[in-house]
Write an enzyme that holds these catalytic residues in place. Structure first.
Site, short mmCIF file in Angstrom:
data_model
loop_
_atom_site.label_atom_id
_atom_site.label_comp_id
_atom_site.label_asym_id
_atom_site.label_seq_id
_atom_site.Cartn_x
_atom_site.Cartn_y
_atom_site.Cartn_z
N ARG A 256 -0.95 -9.36 13.08
CA ARG A 256 -1.43 -8.29 12.20
C ARG A 256 -2.21 -8.85 11.02
NH1 ARG A 256 3.81 -5.60 10.73
NH2 ARG A 256 2.60 -4.11 9.55
N ARG B 92 -9.59 1.13 8.42
CA ARG B 92 -9.31 -0.29 8.64
C ARG B 92 -10.51 -1.00 9.25
NH1 ARG B 92 -3.28 0.46 9.00
NH2 ARG B 92 -2.28 -1.55 9.26
N ARG C 114 10.97 -2.48 11.53
CA ARG C 114 9.90 -2.14 12.47
C ARG C 114 9.75 -3.26 13.49
NH1 ARG C 114 4.72 -0.36 8.96
NH2 ARG C 114 3.73 -1.52 10.65
N ARG D 52 11.51 -6.54 5.19
CA ARG D 52 11.28 -5.10 5.02
C ARG D 52 12.16 -4.27 5.95
NH1 ARG D 52 5.34 -2.52 5.33
NH2 ARG D 52 5.31 -3.18 7.51
N LYS E 36 0.83 -1.21 0.00
CA LYS E 36 0.00 0.00 0.00
C LYS E 36 0.87 1.26 0.00
CE LYS E 36 -2.07 -0.94 3.93
NZ LYS E 36 -1.50 -2.24 4.30
P1 AMP Z 1 0.84 0.17 9.35
O1 AMP Z 1 2.08 0.99 9.25
O2 AMP Z 1 -0.26 0.67 8.43
O3 AMP Z 1 1.09 -1.31 9.18
O4 AMP Z 1 0.27 0.38 10.84
C1 AMP Z 1 1.04 0.02 11.97
C2 AMP Z 1 0.13 -0.08 13.19
O5 AMP Z 1 -0.47 1.20 13.44
C3 AMP Z 1 -1.04 -1.05 13.06
O6 AMP Z 1 -0.68 -2.39 13.33
C4 AMP Z 1 -2.00 -0.47 14.09
O7 AMP Z 1 -1.59 -0.81 15.41
C5 AMP Z 1 -1.80 1.02 13.93
N1 AMP Z 1 -2.74 1.58 12.92
C6 AMP Z 1 -2.42 2.12 11.70
N2 AMP Z 1 -3.51 2.54 11.07
C7 AMP Z 1 -4.57 2.25 11.87
C8 AMP Z 1 -5.98 2.43 11.76
N3 AMP Z 1 -6.54 2.96 10.66
N4 AMP Z 1 -6.76 2.02 12.79
C9 AMP Z 1 -6.22 1.47 13.89
N5 AMP Z 1 -4.90 1.26 14.06
C10 AMP Z 1 -4.07 1.64 13.06
#
Ligand code: AMP
Length: 217
Positions: A171, A88, A160, A127, A13
């Protein structure tokens, strides 16, 4: 134009939103980056989000919604934006629609990048991200020119903490349980574009660009 990038962790994404941002000039807004930035600045939202992120769980809807709606109301989003990682959940999708409609705006398209599970796990374990500009790399498929250093800004690359094997499994489970059901919301509105994300980055980008071009004509 408001476009949402949907997909499991590791689907690409962020990479695709970045390419689309360069093509369209629209800002790329990544909810995960906003949370990580808030945590680095030790704000209230960042510290609250941390425990959920460390466990691979979603941050509560009300927190994610406030943070994104605040960002989307900035002047640079006047002509639209590319949302990556938000919404999400169905509650987030509905809150976003309500907020945009108050300004006579709405989501134009939601791009769902589909990738089989085994590929997702491989992508996430290799990654690496730049600590400074967040640019993503992959140890095998997209390595930096100099080991451990960002090609763009020279920043240090890091893994990360939530890309560890155990948290990745969590996740992915969260994605299938809480985010997948939301796809129907955009499908019913005839806004969902499905793209095969298992191929080369540029091939996926070309598919997304042509699907969006066809959709907005
Ligand atoms: P990402 O970088 O998009 O994989 O997001 C990393 C983490 O941030 C996720 O595993 C969630 O804990 C939190 N997070 C990111 N976006 C959201 C969202 N829209 N709603 C809830 N938690 C989020």
């Amino acid at each position: 134009m408001h476009v949402i990038m949907l997909g499991a962790p590791g689907a690409g994404k962020g990479t695709q939103a970045e390419i689309l941002s360069q093509q369209t000039g629209l800002p790329h807004i990544a909810s995960g980056d906003l949370f990580r930035q808030a945590l680095a600045e030790r704000t209230e939202i960042g510290l609250l989000a941390r425990e959920y992120m460390d466990r691979g769980e979603l941050v509560p809807d009300e927190v994610a919604i406030v943070m994104i709606l605040d960002r989307v109301s900035n002047p640079d989003c006047e002509a639209g934006c590319l949302l990556d990682g938000f919404p999400r959940t169905l509650q987030q999708a509905e809150a976003l629609d309500r907020a945009l409609s108050e300004h006579g705006k709405g989501i134009d398209k939601a791009v769902y990048i589909e990738v089989p599970d085994d590929i997702l796990v491989k992508r996430l374990s290799g990654r690496r991200l730049c600590r400074v500009c967040q640019r993503p790399y992959h140890l095998l498929s997209a390595p930096p020119k100099a080991p451990g250093k960002c090609d763009r800004c020279g920043g240090e690359l890091f893994q990360r903490s939530d890309d560890s094997e155990e948290t990745v499994k969590e996740r992915l489970g969260v994605f299938f349980a809480q985010t997948m059901p939301m796809l129907g919301y955009y499908e019913r509105q005839d806004k969902l574009i499905r793209v095969d994300g298992s191929r080369e980055i540029q091939a996926v980008a070309a598919d997304i660009a042509s699907a969006l071009r066809a959709a907005i004509q």
